[in-house]
Design an enzyme around this catalytic site. Structure first.
Site, PDB file in Angstrom:
ATOM      1  N   ASP A  96       0.850  -1.189   0.000  1.00 48.68           N
ATOM      2  CA  ASP A  96       0.000   0.000   0.000  1.00 48.68           C
ATOM      3  C   ASP A  96       0.888   1.242   0.000  1.00 48.68           C
ATOM      4  OD1 ASP A  96      -1.824   2.114   0.759  1.00 48.68           O
ATOM      5  OD2 ASP A  96      -3.179   0.555   1.477  1.00 48.68           O
ATOM      6  N   ASP A 118      -6.531   6.041  -9.623  1.00 47.93           N
ATOM      7  CA  ASP A 118      -7.978   6.072  -9.398  1.00 47.93           C
ATOM      8  C   ASP A 118      -8.379   7.493  -8.999  1.00 47.93           C
ATOM      9  OD1 ASP A 118     -10.610   5.778  -8.384  1.00 47.93           O
ATOM     10  OD2 ASP A 118     -10.204   3.697  -7.829  1.00 47.93           O
ATOM     11  N   LYS A 122     -15.759  11.203  -5.717  1.00 51.69           N
ATOM     12  CA  LYS A 122     -16.618  11.726  -4.655  1.00 51.69           C
ATOM     13  C   LYS A 122     -15.792  12.456  -3.597  1.00 51.69           C
ATOM     14  CE  LYS A 122     -20.176   8.203  -5.307  1.00 51.69           C
ATOM     15  NZ  LYS A 122     -20.950   7.094  -4.704  1.00 51.69           N
ATOM     16  N   ASP A 154      -6.034  10.943 -17.380  1.00 53.88           N
ATOM     17  CA  ASP A 154      -7.017  11.344 -18.387  1.00 53.88           C
ATOM     18  C   ASP A 154      -8.158  12.119 -17.746  1.00 53.88           C
ATOM     19  OD1 ASP A 154      -7.787   8.776 -17.091  1.00 53.88           O
ATOM     20  OD2 ASP A 154      -9.631   9.170 -18.209  1.00 53.88           O
ATOM     21  N   GLU A 192      -0.926   1.379 -20.355  1.00 52.83           N
ATOM     22  CA  GLU A 192      -2.056   0.702 -20.996  1.00 52.83           C
ATOM     23  C   GLU A 192      -3.274   1.621 -21.072  1.00 52.83           C
ATOM     24  OE1 GLU A 192       0.307  -2.535 -18.773  1.00 52.83           O
ATOM     25  OE2 GLU A 192      -0.462  -0.550 -18.269  1.00 52.83           O
ATOM     26  N   GLU A 194      -3.277   4.858 -20.973  1.00 47.74           N
ATOM     27  CA  GLU A 194      -2.965   5.984 -21.856  1.00 47.74           C
ATOM     28  C   GLU A 194      -3.262   5.644 -23.311  1.00 47.74           C
ATOM     29  OE1 GLU A 194       0.832   9.008 -22.610  1.00 47.74           O
ATOM     30  OE2 GLU A 194       0.910   7.456 -21.062  1.00 47.74           O
TER      31      GLU A 194
END
Length: 213
Positions: A96, A118, A122, A154, A192, A194
């Site tokens: 982690d 990620d 929210k 992105d 990948e 991208e």
């Protein structure tokens, strides 16, 4: 996308001990011994299936790379790539990111890459973003003074929130693009995600940020 569980992944990776580090805490302060050289170490947090980090390792053999991927069922793809095409300057960890201080001394990592993390869109999940202030503090503790983060995404909202978080942390921005592939640098190594998002016509955002404290 739903993660497909691979129950065999951990045992497979442990068999590849020259690639996969099962207990990286034993290497804290001694990564140069693991790589058998004093070359700088770049880490990628959230390496996915490894297209970026293996591509970088081929392009920069004078740099050591450590792939950080939380999920064993994903990280195993990196290990498999390297079994097929060995790279002496890459190691793989399944840990982690919040625990990176347990595995690297201050200044032991020369650069941090964050690629297509990620976005946790929210507001209540903001603390989970890899560019949140607590993660920035963690990276700072393993980088040298004026260490750098290289960030690609992105997701414009994540990019904008990361700019604000890094700026509030006191970081400066040395390079930035709101459409990386419109004038893509020759040395850009694509991930990948991208490739996928670029094929859809989605602009790729990139920045290089430096700690100033």
């Amino acid at each position: 996308m739903r993660l497909r569980h691979k129950p065999w992944a951990l045992d497979y990776m442990k068999e590849q001990s020259s690639i996969y580090i099962a207990d990286p805490s034993t290497l804290k302060g001694n990564w140069s011994n693991e790589f058998k050289n004093e070359n700088p170490i770049y880490i990628e947090v959230g390496s996915g299936k490894g297209a970026f980090i293996t591509g970088m390792a081929k392009q920069y053999p004078e740099v050591n790379f450590v792939a950080i991927e939380l999920f064993e069922s994903v990280a195993v793809a990196i290990v498999q790539k390297m079994v097929e095409e060995p790279l002496a300057n890459v190691r793989v960890l399944t840990v982690d990111a919040k625990d990176l201080r347990d595995f690297f001394e201050k200044g032991e990592v020369a650069r941090v890459y964050l690629n297509f993390s990620d976005p946790w869109p929210k507001s209540r999940h903001a603390k989970r973003r890899l560019t949140y202030k607590t993660f920035l503090a963690t990276y700072e503790d393993i980088l040298p003074e004026k260490g750098q983060i290289h960030f690609k995404t992105d997701n414009r909202k994540l990019f904008e929130s990361s700019l604000m978080t890094m700026s509030a942390y006191g970081m400066t921005f040395d390079w930035m693009s709101l459409d990386l592939h419109a004038n893509e640098p020759e040395n850009n190594v694509r991930t990948e995600y991208e490739e996928r998002f670029s094929a859809m016509g989605q602009p790729i955002y990139r920045m290089e940020a430096t700690y100033t404290k």
